[in-house]
Design a protein around this motif. Structure first.
Motif, mmCIF file in Angstrom:
data_model
loop_
_atom_site.group_PDB
_atom_site.id
_atom_site.type_symbol
_atom_site.label_atom_id
_atom_site.label_comp_id
_atom_site.label_asym_id
_atom_site.label_seq_id
_atom_site.Cartn_x
_atom_site.Cartn_y
_atom_site.Cartn_z
ATOM 1 N N UNK A 52 -14.360 2.922 7.946
ATOM 2 C CA UNK A 52 -14.890 2.974 6.380
ATOM 3 C C UNK A 52 -15.886 3.551 6.276
ATOM 4 N N UNK A 53 -16.871 3.304 6.958
ATOM 5 C CA UNK A 53 -18.265 4.171 6.830
ATOM 6 C C UNK A 53 -18.241 5.594 7.101
ATOM 7 N N UNK A 54 -17.157 6.197 7.733
ATOM 8 C CA UNK A 54 -17.117 7.688 7.768
ATOM 9 C C UNK A 54 -16.466 8.005 6.699
ATOM 10 N N UNK A 55 -15.353 7.065 6.146
ATOM 11 C CA UNK A 55 -14.688 7.883 4.834
ATOM 12 C C UNK A 55 -15.516 7.588 3.643
ATOM 13 N N UNK A 56 -16.523 6.570 3.586
ATOM 14 C CA UNK A 56 -17.467 6.565 2.453
ATOM 15 C C UNK A 56 -18.313 8.065 2.562
ATOM 16 N N UNK A 57 -19.023 7.970 3.731
ATOM 17 C CA UNK A 57 -19.610 9.493 3.902
ATOM 18 C C UNK A 57 -18.827 10.645 3.422
ATOM 19 N N UNK A 58 -17.494 10.791 3.820
ATOM 20 C CA UNK A 58 -16.849 11.854 3.542
ATOM 21 C C UNK A 58 -16.629 12.055 1.864
ATOM 22 N N UNK A 59 -16.275 11.028 1.426
ATOM 23 C CA UNK A 59 -16.237 10.607 -0.180
ATOM 24 C C UNK A 59 -15.046 11.675 -0.600
ATOM 25 N N UNK A 60 -13.981 11.503 0.139
ATOM 26 C CA UNK A 60 -12.654 12.436 -0.257
ATOM 27 C C UNK A 60 -11.839 11.431 -0.988
ATOM 28 N N UNK A 61 -11.621 11.824 -2.327
ATOM 29 C CA UNK A 61 -10.543 11.165 -3.309
ATOM 30 C C UNK A 61 -9.120 11.217 -2.573
ATOM 31 N N UNK A 62 -8.603 10.283 -2.645
ATOM 32 C CA UNK A 62 -7.147 10.639 -2.220
ATOM 33 C C UNK A 62 -6.414 11.673 -3.228
ATOM 34 N N UNK A 63 -5.772 12.554 -2.425
ATOM 35 C CA UNK A 63 -5.044 13.383 -3.062
ATOM 36 C C UNK A 63 -3.678 13.677 -2.905
ATOM 37 N N UNK A 64 -3.189 12.408 -2.566
ATOM 38 C CA UNK A 64 -1.458 12.145 -2.455
ATOM 39 C C UNK A 64 -0.899 12.098 -3.872
ATOM 40 N N UNK A 65 0.065 12.856 -3.759
ATOM 41 C CA UNK A 65 0.872 13.101 -4.698
ATOM 42 C C UNK A 65 2.276 12.950 -4.512
ATOM 43 N N UNK A 66 3.070 11.844 -4.783
ATOM 44 C CA UNK A 66 4.371 11.716 -4.456
ATOM 45 C C UNK A 66 5.079 12.745 -5.480
ATOM 46 N N UNK A 67 6.230 13.476 -4.732
ATOM 47 C CA UNK A 67 6.941 14.324 -5.399
ATOM 48 C C UNK A 67 8.026 13.346 -6.180
ATOM 49 N N UNK A 68 8.011 13.348 -7.457
ATOM 50 C CA UNK A 68 9.103 12.758 -8.237
ATOM 51 C C UNK A 68 10.363 13.475 -8.560
ATOM 52 N N UNK A 69 10.332 14.961 -8.033
ATOM 53 C CA UNK A 69 11.518 15.768 -8.523
ATOM 54 C C UNK A 69 11.315 16.422 -9.514
ATOM 55 N N UNK A 70 12.064 17.688 -9.920
ATOM 56 C CA UNK A 70 11.499 18.861 -10.695
ATOM 57 C C UNK A 70 11.498 18.185 -12.084
ATOM 58 N N UNK A 71 12.660 17.522 -12.414
ATOM 59 C CA UNK A 71 12.541 17.206 -13.954
ATOM 60 C C UNK A 71 11.423 16.205 -14.346
#
Ligand code: GDP
Ligand code: K
Ligand code: MG
Length: 277
Positions: A159-178
């Protein structure tokens, strides 16, 4: 100095409060969220010279606007912007627990995944590949056994390392073309509006899901009716394409993704082949 805030999120009975207690001990305070009877549990922990404020969010299976607990959990994340979200998962029920994880990841805050109940997963003959989870979800994974206070220091370190990195989640589920085309269209309109407090892709998805809470807040904004008209058209078009309620189509896409992740990340030992008892 202000302390960093760590929000603990997860399904009911995933072990959130156990881990919260392991971390904060007696340094905690229980109250209510303003105006509602949902319990608010906060506690402090000093780690490596820094004060961390832990918030135990209500346990939920989803983050819809249809349940007060779910609304409170997501609004705390959106409004208070905790420095990091720790998603406590029941590792022995990973598929069901990941359904919430993908929704937390979509909120674009830094996330750490804690595979709790690691003992139960092992007993069930399941081996979970952390690297695959991290690759698929873009978040660090740690293991804990809350009721034996195992993995707590490792969780705090991560948690401490992740706070330092301060990298917001860039996760994007692919919901399909349409659906993706409509998300892009709605996000494009939202991007031209002033002072939208929500992550834009998340907001576009929620609007397409007909989420009444975000619809109500967009309604009040300048050009809100323009957005809602575009969303209404997009929903109608997509519901014709899929011949189903769009919120169900979107939920199914999440379930499908989570199913694929589990298929890749979990291997099962044959019954009786376990080396530990
Ligand atoms: P919450 O609803 O997420 O706050 O879950 P709790 O912290 O109340 O935990 C639910 C139950 O699971 C309690 O009986 C805990 O003692 C137990 N528990 C917590 N962590 C673990 C774990 O890692 N392994 C096992 N076997 N039980 C756990
Ligand atoms: K409980
Ligand atoms: Mg609890």
């Amino acid at each position: 100095t202000t302390s960093m805030t760590v929000a603990l999120a997860g399904n009911p009975n995933s072990g959130k409060t156990t881990i919260f207690n392991n971390i904060t001990g007696a340094r905690q305070h229980v109250g209510n969220y303003p105006g509602v009877t949902v319990e608010k549990r906060e506690g402090f922990r000093r780690f490596q010279g820094k004060d961390l404020l832990f918030v135990d969010l209500p346990g939920t299976y989803s983050l819809t606007a249809n349940a007060l607990d779910e609304l409170v959990a997501r609004n705390v994340i959106i409004d208070d912007k905790p420095d990091i979200i720790v998603n406590i998962l029941d590792a022995s029920n990973l598929e069901r627990n990941l359904y919430l994880a993908v929704q937390l990841l979509e909120l674009e805050r830094p996330v750490v995944l804690a595979l709790n109940m690691a003992d139960m997963a092992e007993k069930a003959g399941q081996t979970i590949n952390d690297h695959i989870l991290t690759r698929k979800l873009g978040a660090a994974v740690v293991r804990t056994v809350g009721n034996r206070n195992q993995g707590t220091a490792n969780l705090l370190q991560t948690v401490t390392e992740a706070i330092k990195m301060n990298k917001p989640s860039s996760f994007a589920l692919d919901y399909g073309n349409e659906i993706e085309a409509k998300i892009t269209e709605v996000t494009g309109i939202l991007a031209t509006m002033a002072a939208v407090k929500y992550p834009l892709r998340w907001l576009a998805i929620k609007l397409l899901e007909n989420d009444q809470d975000v619809i109500n807040s967009i309604k009040l904004m300048p050009r809100g009716s323009e957005v809602l008209a575009a969303v209404g058209n997009a929903r109608a078009e997509l519901q014709t394409v899929f011949n189903d309620e769009l919120e169900l189509v979107i939920a199914e896409a999440r379930y499908r993704f989570v199913g694929q992740v589990c298929q890749e990340a979990i291997s099962y030992q044959k019954h009786g082949a376990q080396t530990t008892s």
